[in-house]
Motif scaffolding. Sequence first.
Motif, mmCIF file in Angstrom:
data_model
loop_
_atom_site.group_PDB
_atom_site.id
_atom_site.type_symbol
_atom_site.label_atom_id
_atom_site.label_comp_id
_atom_site.label_asym_id
_atom_site.label_seq_id
_atom_site.Cartn_x
_atom_site.Cartn_y
_atom_site.Cartn_z
ATOM 1 N N TYR A 14 4.995 1.513 9.724
ATOM 2 C CA TYR A 14 6.189 0.980 9.808
ATOM 3 C C TYR A 14 7.372 2.236 9.364
ATOM 4 O O TYR A 14 7.137 2.694 8.134
ATOM 5 C CB TYR A 14 6.486 -0.162 9.017
ATOM 6 C CG TYR A 14 5.451 -1.499 9.396
ATOM 7 C CD1 TYR A 14 5.480 -1.805 10.680
ATOM 8 C CD2 TYR A 14 4.289 -1.677 8.637
ATOM 9 C CE1 TYR A 14 4.783 -2.619 11.164
ATOM 10 C CE2 TYR A 14 3.632 -2.779 9.134
ATOM 11 C CZ TYR A 14 3.777 -3.224 10.431
ATOM 12 O OH TYR A 14 2.873 -4.246 10.860
ATOM 13 N N ARG A 15 8.279 2.430 10.165
ATOM 14 C CA ARG A 15 9.166 3.469 9.691
ATOM 15 C C ARG A 15 10.008 2.744 8.507
ATOM 16 O O ARG A 15 10.282 4.013 7.742
ATOM 17 C CB ARG A 15 10.411 3.327 10.768
ATOM 18 C CG ARG A 15 9.938 4.072 12.238
ATOM 19 C CD ARG A 15 11.105 4.221 13.101
ATOM 20 N NE ARG A 15 10.551 4.568 14.433
ATOM 21 C CZ ARG A 15 10.702 3.728 15.387
ATOM 22 N NH1 ARG A 15 11.053 2.409 15.285
ATOM 23 N NH2 ARG A 15 10.090 3.914 16.459
ATOM 24 N N GLU A 16 10.353 1.665 8.428
ATOM 25 C CA GLU A 16 10.961 1.227 7.099
ATOM 26 C C GLU A 16 10.136 1.612 5.953
ATOM 27 O O GLU A 16 10.925 1.890 4.613
ATOM 28 C CB GLU A 16 11.147 -0.389 7.017
ATOM 29 C CG GLU A 16 11.871 -0.839 5.970
ATOM 30 C CD GLU A 16 12.032 -2.275 5.973
ATOM 31 O OE1 GLU A 16 12.970 -3.012 5.446
ATOM 32 O OE2 GLU A 16 11.342 -2.868 6.691
ATOM 33 N N ASP A 17 8.892 1.541 5.819
ATOM 34 C CA ASP A 17 8.087 1.751 4.794
ATOM 35 C C ASP A 17 8.125 3.391 4.245
ATOM 36 O O ASP A 17 8.106 3.710 3.299
ATOM 37 C CB ASP A 17 6.575 1.390 4.687
ATOM 38 C CG ASP A 17 6.491 -0.139 5.122
ATOM 39 O OD1 ASP A 17 7.443 -0.777 4.782
ATOM 40 O OD2 ASP A 17 5.488 -0.627 5.728
ATOM 41 N N ARG A 18 7.955 4.031 5.483
ATOM 42 C CA ARG A 18 7.831 5.517 5.199
ATOM 43 C C ARG A 18 9.288 5.746 4.726
ATOM 44 O O ARG A 18 9.475 6.757 3.996
ATOM 45 C CB ARG A 18 7.595 6.368 6.434
ATOM 46 C CG ARG A 18 6.220 5.979 7.000
ATOM 47 C CD ARG A 18 6.046 6.905 8.251
ATOM 48 N NE ARG A 18 6.990 6.907 9.451
ATOM 49 C CZ ARG A 18 6.514 6.108 10.456
ATOM 50 N NH1 ARG A 18 5.552 5.201 10.594
ATOM 51 N NH2 ARG A 18 7.414 6.317 11.373
ATOM 52 N N ILE A 20 -3.747 -1.452 18.489
ATOM 53 C CA ILE A 20 -4.531 -2.292 19.226
ATOM 54 C C ILE A 20 -3.940 -3.755 19.125
ATOM 55 O O ILE A 20 -3.586 -4.089 20.098
ATOM 56 C CB ILE A 20 -6.051 -2.388 18.803
ATOM 57 C CG1 ILE A 20 -6.693 -0.960 19.102
ATOM 58 C CG2 ILE A 20 -6.732 -3.369 20.127
ATOM 59 C CD1 ILE A 20 -6.541 -0.466 20.598
ATOM 60 N N SER A 21 -4.041 -4.186 17.752
ATOM 61 C CA SER A 21 -3.439 -5.383 17.523
ATOM 62 C C SER A 21 -2.335 -5.555 16.750
ATOM 63 O O SER A 21 -1.951 -6.758 15.974
ATOM 64 C CB SER A 21 -4.732 -6.545 16.948
ATOM 65 O OG SER A 21 -5.381 -5.707 16.037
ATOM 66 N N ALA A 22 -2.022 -4.208 16.172
ATOM 67 C CA ALA A 22 -1.007 -4.264 15.160
ATOM 68 C C ALA A 22 -0.123 -3.144 15.634
ATOM 69 O O ALA A 22 -0.508 -2.031 16.367
ATOM 70 C CB ALA A 22 -1.430 -4.076 13.699
ATOM 71 N N PRO A 23 1.309 -3.119 15.444
ATOM 72 C CA PRO A 23 2.089 -1.979 16.023
ATOM 73 C C PRO A 23 2.025 -0.721 15.238
ATOM 74 O O PRO A 23 1.702 -0.704 14.128
ATOM 75 C CB PRO A 23 3.644 -2.605 15.769
ATOM 76 C CG PRO A 23 3.384 -3.638 14.585
ATOM 77 C CD PRO A 23 2.115 -4.077 14.818
ATOM 78 N N TYR A 24 2.326 0.384 15.839
ATOM 79 C CA TYR A 24 2.739 1.562 15.256
ATOM 80 C C TYR A 24 4.134 2.214 15.606
ATOM 81 O O TYR A 24 4.370 2.245 16.897
ATOM 82 C CB TYR A 24 1.729 2.811 15.428
ATOM 83 C CG TYR A 24 1.877 4.068 14.859
ATOM 84 C CD1 TYR A 24 1.722 4.359 13.525
ATOM 85 C CD2 TYR A 24 2.532 5.108 15.645
ATOM 86 C CE1 TYR A 24 2.170 5.382 12.999
ATOM 87 C CE2 TYR A 24 2.999 6.126 14.903
ATOM 88 C CZ TYR A 24 2.857 6.521 13.623
ATOM 89 O OH TYR A 24 3.087 7.476 12.995
ATOM 90 N N GLU A 25 4.998 2.444 14.709
ATOM 91 C CA GLU A 25 6.270 2.923 14.847
ATOM 92 C C GLU A 25 6.501 4.443 14.810
ATOM 93 O O GLU A 25 6.185 4.877 13.749
ATOM 94 C CB GLU A 25 7.540 2.124 14.051
ATOM 95 C CG GLU A 25 7.365 0.544 14.181
ATOM 96 C CD GLU A 25 8.218 -0.030 13.107
ATOM 97 O OE1 GLU A 25 8.404 -1.313 13.399
ATOM 98 O OE2 GLU A 25 8.800 0.551 12.330
ATOM 99 N N ASN A 71 0.872 -1.011 0.050
ATOM 100 C CA ASN A 71 -0.106 -0.063 0.065
ATOM 101 C C ASN A 71 0.731 1.380 0.071
ATOM 102 O O ASN A 71 0.651 2.216 -1.022
ATOM 103 C CB ASN A 71 -0.917 0.140 1.392
ATOM 104 C CG ASN A 71 -1.736 1.185 1.578
ATOM 105 O OD1 ASN A 71 -2.535 1.482 0.330
ATOM 106 N ND2 ASN A 71 -1.958 1.897 2.519
ATOM 107 N N ILE A 72 1.754 1.348 0.920
ATOM 108 C CA ILE A 72 2.792 2.522 0.968
ATOM 109 C C ILE A 72 3.647 2.680 -0.161
ATOM 110 O O ILE A 72 3.935 3.552 -0.690
ATOM 111 C CB ILE A 72 3.407 2.380 2.381
ATOM 112 C CG1 ILE A 72 2.613 2.550 3.564
ATOM 113 C CG2 ILE A 72 4.556 3.390 2.628
ATOM 114 C CD1 ILE A 72 1.510 3.587 3.412
ATOM 115 N N ARG A 73 4.092 1.424 -0.648
ATOM 116 C CA ARG A 73 4.941 1.626 -1.925
ATOM 117 C C ARG A 73 4.155 2.049 -3.052
ATOM 118 O O ARG A 73 4.932 2.881 -3.851
ATOM 119 C CB ARG A 73 5.354 0.185 -2.154
ATOM 120 C CG ARG A 73 6.629 -0.085 -3.415
ATOM 121 C CD ARG A 73 6.720 -1.302 -3.841
ATOM 122 N NE ARG A 73 5.500 -1.777 -4.809
ATOM 123 C CZ ARG A 73 5.261 -1.239 -6.040
ATOM 124 N NH1 ARG A 73 6.179 -0.349 -6.492
ATOM 125 N NH2 ARG A 73 4.139 -1.725 -6.678
#
Length: 200
Positions: free
Chosen positions: A111-115, A162-167, A85-87
């Motif tokens: 995800y930081r890596e994606d940004r 909630i059930s998935a991370p935010y970096e 999606n981010i790509r």
Amino acid sequence: MSEKVENIVWHHSSVTKSERRDRNKHHSFILWFTGLSASGKSSIANALAQTLFDRGKQVYILDGDNIRHGLNQDLGFKEHDRKENIRRIGEVSKLFIDSGQIVLTAFISPYREDRDSVRKIVEKDEFLEIYVKCSIEECEKRDPKGLYEKARRREIPQFTGISAPYEEPLEPEIVLDTEKFSIEQCVDQLIDALSEKNHI
């Protein structure tokens, strides 16, 4: 190298990015809004877009929900889908930059890596990461779409925060604290920052 890649050659445009910027009388770049759901990303992006448009700037918003209605409707919310999606959004944003426009992207993009991968495909002064900072507690209080409530009931799997991370961004160009400042104040902060950088 695959046949698909071997037989594709980049075709250069007769009108350059620099010429488009000269015509528009402003820099072209991405303002990448990232933050939790209900932090205020889309609201701020839309208010800023209106302000820039009223000032004669060429501006367009790519919003997470809207993009999933079309370009990315084939993607879910598992990690590899989020990355794709981010790509895709990064590549579309790059085209907007080349067209001489200001593109505002409002995506959780957890995800930081994606940004960072989007930052790497454009030039150094063409990507500004905007961290729309808001606590999970406040986001849950707002919850305009009722998503947190559904996530708490496990009706939405892989829900960020909630059930998935935010970096959180480590070194964003701009931090907007939406628990302390109104949408209007955040827009003023962005206009000041963009003016200081001579982007507008």
